[in-house]
Design a protein around this motif. Structure first.
Motif, PDB file in Angstrom:
ATOM      1  N   ASP A 190       0.823  -1.239   0.101  1.00 36.68           N
ATOM      2  CA  ASP A 190       0.005  -0.015   0.150  1.00 36.68           C
ATOM      3  C   ASP A 190       0.885   1.089   0.103  1.00 36.68           C
ATOM      4  N   ALA A 191       2.064   1.316   0.951  1.00 34.78           N
ATOM      5  CA  ALA A 191       2.944   2.424   1.011  1.00 34.78           C
ATOM      6  C   ALA A 191       4.074   2.415  -0.056  1.00 34.78           C
ATOM      7  N   ASP A 192       4.639   3.406  -0.384  1.00 34.43           N
ATOM      8  CA  ASP A 192       5.946   3.504  -0.928  1.00 34.43           C
ATOM      9  C   ASP A 192       6.922   2.821  -0.078  1.00 34.43           C
ATOM     10  N   VAL A 193       6.869   3.143   1.251  1.00 32.91           N
ATOM     11  CA  VAL A 193       7.995   2.598   2.168  1.00 32.91           C
ATOM     12  C   VAL A 193       7.219   2.178   3.316  1.00 32.91           C
ATOM     13  N   ALA A 194       7.166   1.004   3.790  1.00 25.72           N
ATOM     14  CA  ALA A 194       6.494   0.501   5.169  1.00 25.72           C
ATOM     15  C   ALA A 194       7.918  -0.064   6.066  1.00 25.72           C
ATOM     16  N   MET A 195       7.695   0.338   7.168  1.00 20.12           N
ATOM     17  CA  MET A 195       8.941  -0.042   7.916  1.00 20.12           C
ATOM     18  C   MET A 195       8.465  -0.425   9.455  1.00 20.12           C
ATOM     19  N   ALA A 196       8.975  -1.334  10.017  1.00 24.00           N
ATOM     20  CA  ALA A 196       8.901  -1.790  11.490  1.00 24.00           C
ATOM     21  C   ALA A 196      10.154  -1.203  11.968  1.00 24.00           C
ATOM     22  N   PRO A 197       9.795  -0.137  12.941  1.00 25.96           N
ATOM     23  CA  PRO A 197      10.996  -0.088  14.077  1.00 25.96           C
ATOM     24  C   PRO A 197      11.403  -0.985  14.785  1.00 25.96           C
ATOM     25  N   GLY A 198      12.624  -0.859  15.133  1.00 25.13           N
ATOM     26  CA  GLY A 198      13.433  -1.771  16.140  1.00 25.13           C
ATOM     27  C   GLY A 198      13.245  -0.979  17.273  1.00 25.13           C
ATOM     28  N   ARG A 199      13.256  -1.962  18.626  1.00 24.15           N
ATOM     29  CA  ARG A 199      13.447  -1.089  19.889  1.00 24.15           C
ATOM     30  C   ARG A 199      14.549  -0.305  19.920  1.00 24.15           C
ATOM     31  N   GLY A 200      14.597   1.113  20.523  1.00 27.32           N
ATOM     32  CA  GLY A 200      15.695   1.608  20.572  1.00 27.32           C
ATOM     33  C   GLY A 200      15.925   2.551  19.195  1.00 27.32           C
TER      34      GLY A 200
ATOM     35  N   ASP B 275       5.658   8.154   0.315  1.00 28.48           N
ATOM     36  CA  ASP B 275       4.742   7.969   1.438  1.00 28.48           C
ATOM     37  C   ASP B 275       5.150   6.813   2.268  1.00 28.48           C
ATOM     38  N   PHE B 276       4.736   7.098   3.698  1.00 26.05           N
ATOM     39  CA  PHE B 276       5.572   6.083   4.661  1.00 26.05           C
ATOM     40  C   PHE B 276       4.518   5.576   5.530  1.00 26.05           C
ATOM     41  N   ALA B 277       4.544   4.272   5.662  1.00 25.06           N
ATOM     42  CA  ALA B 277       3.696   3.679   6.799  1.00 25.06           C
ATOM     43  C   ALA B 277       4.579   2.587   7.842  1.00 25.06           C
ATOM     44  N   ALA B 278       3.992   3.192   9.153  1.00 17.68           N
ATOM     45  CA  ALA B 278       4.709   2.359   9.988  1.00 17.68           C
ATOM     46  C   ALA B 278       4.154   0.992  10.394  1.00 17.68           C
ATOM     47  N   VAL B 279       4.955  -0.146  10.801  1.00 20.84           N
ATOM     48  CA  VAL B 279       4.216  -1.282  11.003  1.00 20.84           C
ATOM     49  C   VAL B 279       4.502  -1.616  12.501  1.00 20.84           C
ATOM     50  N   ASP B 280       3.459  -1.511  13.381  1.00 17.34           N
ATOM     51  CA  ASP B 280       3.408  -1.724  14.625  1.00 17.34           C
ATOM     52  C   ASP B 280       3.383  -3.008  15.217  1.00 17.34           C
TER      53      ASP B 280
END
Lengths: 215, 215
Positions: B117-127, B162-167
């Motif tokens: 769906d998004a141009d960039v989808a990202m799962a943040p790491g702890r820290g 466009d950016f999506a965060a993956v929680d």
């Protein structure tokens, strides 16, 4: 959905005492509570605060100074009794901790949705705690001691409730220790993040993981 | 979807040196890699390993001993070039770290879906790290230094993606430090958790958060 938010008014956030004074810990804990209450309401939940002492907030407050497990189980019992539930099909109730400073309506939506499908839906906390859950199974009770997430899975199995895990970094991040403050600065969007910045905290990316340091 | 899995064959997991010997760290890192490759394949991804040295695995291996940022950017460039993409509509490619021992097909499914769906989808790491992402935007490049998750959000904005965060707690948990081992014991279902148990690690719930201790 009724959403119980337990909140400790005495000695809150003692594991942050290396970086925050007692007054600061109380103010920061209150900022997190306000963020959680807002997120719950925006996600369509009806929050009530289950506090160990008096606290001045908009949602209804129940004061119960017994240990967390006892107080939450009493609240669960009250919910299911009022609901008239005697079997496995009860109105769901959620319990969401007041220190989930990263909780967003979207993350809570996923929890609430999972709790409409499963008898017990639970978001584990980092380190094996139980940060948030929804139960619609009257026999389910909590025990917050130790690795409570694994214990709660077992309790659900023992009483015959089906169980769903909710995989959320935001709901896994209870803010207890100095390392958790970095998560608030990175991902927080509410009063708690603003409070930390006003108190002089900023991100420090010098080491492996980013830390929150006070200027 | 092509899924690039970066893997360091030299001095892997050095921050675990207090609890694991060099040989043990290499074996544990390999167990995590195998778990990640399995989860990627089960989620429908086509994994390739981007390693700093030779590694004997089933999926194709590219050896590139340059720093992580350089190697991943070269791999992204190669993907988008092969794809013939010259604009904003390219075939997506994922980069998933090899130390995500809690990654499940369901968690990766959510990442891959977000990346469609998004141009960039990202799962943040702890820290504040970047543990996994999907990009379908040829101009996007990585910079793994410091709080890379925030940097990557900025880079995406700068290039117009466009950016999506993956929680996801599972994708937020890269296994770098001793405290992370408890997460593997609590939530891991594969070789890495088994390896830790075989090496004598067990959960210790004595303190606030559960720790992994070696018997």
């Amino acid at each position: 959905m009724e959403v119980i938010v337990p909140f400790s008014t005495d000695r809150p956030k003692s594991r942050l005492s290396d970086v925050l004074s007692a007054d600061e810990r109380a103010a920061f804990a209150r900022a997190m509570l306000d963020d959680v209450l807002d997120a719950v309401a925006t996600a369509g939940g009806e929050p009530t605060v289950l506090a160990t002492g008096a606290v001045d907030v908009d949602p209804p407050v129940t004061v119960d100074d017994r240990p967390l497990t006892t107080a939450v189980n009493a609240a669960l019992g009250g919910h299911f009794e009022a609901d008239g539930a005697s079997d496995a099909a009860a109105d769901p109730v959620a319990v969401v901790m007041a220190d989930l400073a990263l909780a967003t309506p979207a993350a809570l939506d996923r929890l609430f949705d999972a709790g409409r499908d499963a008898d017990v839906a639970m978001a584990p906390g980092r380190g094996g705690g139980t940060n948030a859950f929804v139960a619609s199974y009257p026999a389910f009770r909590v025990d917050y001691h130790g690795a409570s997430y694994l214990d709660h899975r077992e309790i659900a199995a023992e009483v015959g409730a089906d169980f769903a895990a909710v995989d959320s970094h935001r709901l896994a991040t209870d803010v207890d220790e100095p390392a958790d403050l970095a998560e608030v600065l990175i991902h927080g969007e509410g009063r708690a993040a603003e409070w930390l910045r006003d108190a002089g905290f900023a991100l420090d990316a010098d080491e492996g993981r980013v830390a929150a340091v006070r200027g």
